[in-house]
Design a protein around this motif. Structure first.
Motif, PDB file in Angstrom:
ATOM      1  N   VAL A  64      -4.451  -0.400   6.646  1.00  0.00           N
ATOM      2  CA  VAL A  64      -4.681  -1.064   5.363  1.00  0.00           C
ATOM      3  C   VAL A  64      -3.585  -0.634   4.399  1.00  0.00           C
ATOM      4  CG1 VAL A  64      -6.271  -1.374   3.429  1.00  0.00           C
ATOM      5  CG2 VAL A  64      -7.167  -1.100   5.752  1.00  0.00           C
ATOM      6  N   THR A  72      -7.773   1.204  -3.718  1.00  0.00           N
ATOM      7  CA  THR A  72      -8.673   0.745  -2.654  1.00  0.00           C
ATOM      8  C   THR A  72      -9.966   1.532  -2.684  1.00  0.00           C
ATOM      9  OG1 THR A  72      -6.740   0.239  -1.290  1.00  0.00           O
ATOM     10  CG2 THR A  72      -8.868   0.343  -0.176  1.00  0.00           C
ATOM     11  N   ILE A  77     -15.399   0.512   1.963  1.00  0.00           N
ATOM     12  CA  ILE A  77     -14.951   0.181   3.323  1.00  0.00           C
ATOM     13  C   ILE A  77     -15.771   0.960   4.348  1.00  0.00           C
ATOM     14  CG2 ILE A  77     -13.006   0.265   4.930  1.00  0.00           C
ATOM     15  CD1 ILE A  77     -11.134  -0.112   2.569  1.00  0.00           C
ATOM     16  N   LEU A 277     -11.929  -7.195   5.359  1.00  0.00           N
ATOM     17  CA  LEU A 277     -10.904  -6.519   4.563  1.00  0.00           C
ATOM     18  C   LEU A 277     -10.002  -7.526   3.843  1.00  0.00           C
ATOM     19  CD1 LEU A 277      -9.920  -3.675   7.068  1.00  0.00           C
ATOM     20  CD2 LEU A 277     -11.166  -3.386   4.924  1.00  0.00           C
ATOM     21  N   GLN A 280     -11.355  -8.953   0.688  1.00  0.00           N
ATOM     22  CA  GLN A 280     -11.202  -8.082  -0.475  1.00  0.00           C
ATOM     23  C   GLN A 280      -9.766  -8.068  -1.007  1.00  0.00           C
ATOM     24  OE1 GLN A 280     -12.784  -4.157   0.157  1.00  0.00           O
ATOM     25  NE2 GLN A 280     -14.776  -4.894   0.820  1.00  0.00           N
ATOM     26  N   LEU A 282      -7.026  -7.258   0.699  1.00  0.00           N
ATOM     27  CA  LEU A 282      -6.212  -6.172   1.253  1.00  0.00           C
ATOM     28  C   LEU A 282      -5.280  -6.698   2.342  1.00  0.00           C
ATOM     29  CD1 LEU A 282      -9.029  -3.478   1.566  1.00  0.00           C
ATOM     30  CD2 LEU A 282      -7.218  -3.537  -0.144  1.00  0.00           C
ATOM     31  N   VAL A 284      -3.630  -6.097   5.830  1.00  0.00           N
ATOM     32  CA  VAL A 284      -4.009  -5.288   6.993  1.00  0.00           C
ATOM     33  C   VAL A 284      -3.127  -5.641   8.190  1.00  0.00           C
ATOM     34  CG1 VAL A 284      -6.408  -5.112   6.228  1.00  0.00           C
ATOM     35  CG2 VAL A 284      -5.753  -6.971   7.743  1.00  0.00           C
TER      36      VAL A 284
END
Length: 444
Positions: A64, A72, A77, A277, A280, A282, A284
Motif C-alpha cells: 500500500v 492511512t 485496514i 483498499l 478507500q 489507496l 496498491v
C-alpha cells in the motif's frame, strides 16, 4: 445390425487394408503429437515463470502506497475482512555501522512490527522473532559480510582478480566473514547519516535472536538488520542530537519512509482485499496482478501454438479423407449388397464414420503416449544441452520446465484430432449412402 456386429465389420475392413490404414494412423499420430508438444511449451514456460514469481515474494502480500497528504488508517485496514496482518515497514535515511569482536559491517536502517510479522508466520533460517526493542534479526548474508581488516584486504584482492578475468567471485573463493552462528550474540551499532562521513558517537547494543530465511534466488543478497518500529523516535532523537544547528534538522517524515504490507488470509482473498483498499483511494500493488498479466500473455501464446498444431492435424486429415474415399470406391458392390438386403443409409453412413473415428482414436492415443515421452526427454535433456553450450549450470539449477502437459491440453487435442477425423470421413460416408443399388450390383 447389432453394435457388436458393426464393430466387427469395421475391424475386418481395417485389417484388410493394413498398410493404408497404418500410414493414415501414422499421419494422424504425428499431427496430434505435434499439437500437444507445441502447446506444452507454453504451459511449461508459464508454470516455470509462475513458480519463479511465487517463490520470490509472498503471494498474499499487498503493498500500500501513501499519497503523502492523507494519513492511512492502519487500524481500519486491520479490521477489514480477510486481512490477517498489516505490517508497517520503515526505511530510514540512516546507516547502521555494526561492530562485533574485531569485525565491522554497514547496512541501511530498516524497521518493522514484529508482532504483525508473527501473525503472518515469518520464516527464519534459525532463531526466533524479537520480543522487545533491544532484540533484532539479521539477514541471511549478514554474517558473511562481517569483515575483519584481513578479510577486507582478501576481498579487495579477489575483486581485482575477478575484474581482470571478467568473472564474478565464486563462493569457493570467499573464505572471509563470520562463520559461526550470530544467534544469541550481542552487537554494537552506531548510526550515521548519508550526508556525514563519520558515525554518530552514541553506541547502541542489540541482541541477535534470529536470521532471515535463505532467499529463493542465489543472487539475492540479504545483508540487513531489522529493528523494531518502537525505536523510530529514539533513532530520530539520536539523529537530532548529532545535527549542529536546529535549522539543519530534517523533519521526521523526511528521515523515515514507511510503507504498509497488508497480508490477506489466503491467495483467494487477495483480490477482494485489493478492491476494498482501492475503494478507500489507496494505491496498491500485489504479485497476483503481475500473475494476471502473465496469464493473459501466455494464454495468447498457447492459443497461437494450438492453432499452429491444429494446422498439422488438418494436414493429416487429408490422409483420412483419401483413405475413406478409396474405401468407398473399392466397396461399391459391397455397399450395393447391403442396401439390397435392407441396410439403411444411416447404417451405412455410421459404418464409414466409425472407421474414420477409429483411425482418429488410435492415432490420438499413440500421440498422447509419444507426447509424454517427448515432454519428459525435453525437460531432462534440454537443460543439460543448453548448459553444455553456454558452459554453465544455470538451467539445471533453475529447475526450468520446458514442457508440461496438463489434462486440459490432452482433452482439447483429443477433441480436435478425433473431431477432424470424423469431419474427414463424413463426406465419403455421405457419398456411400447415395450409391445406386443396381449400378453397384453390376460392378464386378
Amino acid at each position: 445390425m447389432l453394435f457388436k456386429d458393426q464393430v466387427d465389420f469395421v475391424r475386418q475392413h481395417l485389417k484388410r487394408n493394413r498398410l493404408r490404414v497404418f500410414t493414415t494412423v501414422l499421419a494422424t499420430t504425428m499431427g496430434c503429437a505435434f499439437l500437444i508438444v507445441l502447446a506444452s511449451i507454453g504451459f511449461g514456460l508459464q508454470g516455470s515463470m509462475e513458480r519463479e514469481i511465487l517463490t520470490d515474494e509472498a503471494v498474499t502480500e499487498i503493498q500500500v502506497y501513501e499519497d503523502g497528504q492523507n494519513k492511512t488508517n492502519v487500524d481500519a485496514i486491520r479490521k477489514m475482512e480477510n486481512v490477517r496482518a498489516v505490517i508497517p515497514k520503515t526505511n530510514a535515511e540512516l546507516m547502521a555501522n555494526v561492530k562485533f569482536e574485531n569485525r565491522t559491517n554497514s547496512v541501511n536502517v530498516s524497521m518493522t512490527d514484529f508482532k504483525e510479522e508473527e501473525k503472518v508466520g515469518r520464516k527464519l533460517s534459525e532463531g526466533r522473532l524479537p520480543q522487545n526493542s533491544n532484540e533484532i534479526i539479521v539477514g541471511y548474508h549478514f554474517a558473511e559480510n562481517l569483515l575483519s581488516k584481513a578479510d577486507m584486504k582478501e576481498q579487495e584482492k579477489l575483486n581485482e582478480k575477478a575484474s581482470e578475468n571478467d568473472s564474478p567471485v565464486s563462493e569457493q573463493e570467499k573464505k572471509f566473514g563470520y562463520k559461526e552462528s550470530l544467534v544469541g550474540k550481542t552487537i554494537s551499532v552506531k548510526l550515521q547519516t548519508y550526508e556525514s562521513e563519520k558515525p554518530i558517537n552514541k553506541e547502541l547494543t542489540f541482541k541477535v535472536v534470529g536470521v532471515t530465511e535463505k532467499p529463493a534466488r542465489e543472487w539475492d543478497v540479504k545483508n540487513l538488520i531489522l529493528f523494531s518500529n518502537d525505536l523510530k523516535s529514539d533513532f530520530y532523537n539520536i539523529y537530532k542530537s548529532s545535527v549542529k544547528g536546529s535549522k539543519d534538522v530534517k523533519p521526521e517524515e523526511n528521515i523515515f519512509y514507511t510503507e504498509l504490507k497488508v497480508h490477506a488470509t489466503n491467495l483467494e482473498a487477495v483480490k477482494g482485499v485489493i478492491a476494498k483498499l482501492k475503494e478507500q483511494g489507496l494505491s496498491v500493488y500485489s504479485i497476483t496482478e503481475q500473475l494476471d498479466e502473465i496469464n493473459v500473455i501466455f494464454l495468447a501464446f498457447k492459443v497461437g501454438l494450438i492453432f499452429v498444431g491444429t494446422i498439422a492435424v488438418l494436414i493429416a486429415s487429408i490422409g483420412i479423407f483419401n483413405t475413406m474415399t478409396m474405401a468407398v470406391t473399392e466397396r461399391t458392390r459391397e455397399i450395393g449388397v447391403m442396401k439390397a438386403i435392407g441396410a439403411s443409409p444411416k447404417l451405412i453412413q455410421r459404418l464409414f464414420l466409425m472407421e474414420s473415428a477409429w483411425i482418429g482414436i488410435i492415432g490420438t492415443v499413440i500421440a498422447i503416449v509419444i507426447s509424454y515421452g517427448i515432454s519428459f526427454l525435453s525437460n531432462w535433456l534440454l537443460p543439460i544441452i543448453i548448459d553444455m553450450a553456454t558452459d554453465s549450470n544455470q538451467f539445471q539449477e533453475a529447475d526450468i520446465v520446458f514442457s508440461h502437459i496438463p489434462w486440459q491440453l490432452i482433452l482439447v487435442a483429443s477433441v480436435i484430432s478425433i473431431g477432424v477425423a470424423l469431419l474427414s470421413g463424413w463426406r465419403p460416408a455421405r457419398k456411400a449412402t447415395k450409391i445406386d443399388v443396381i449400378q453397384a450390383l453390376r460392378q464386378e
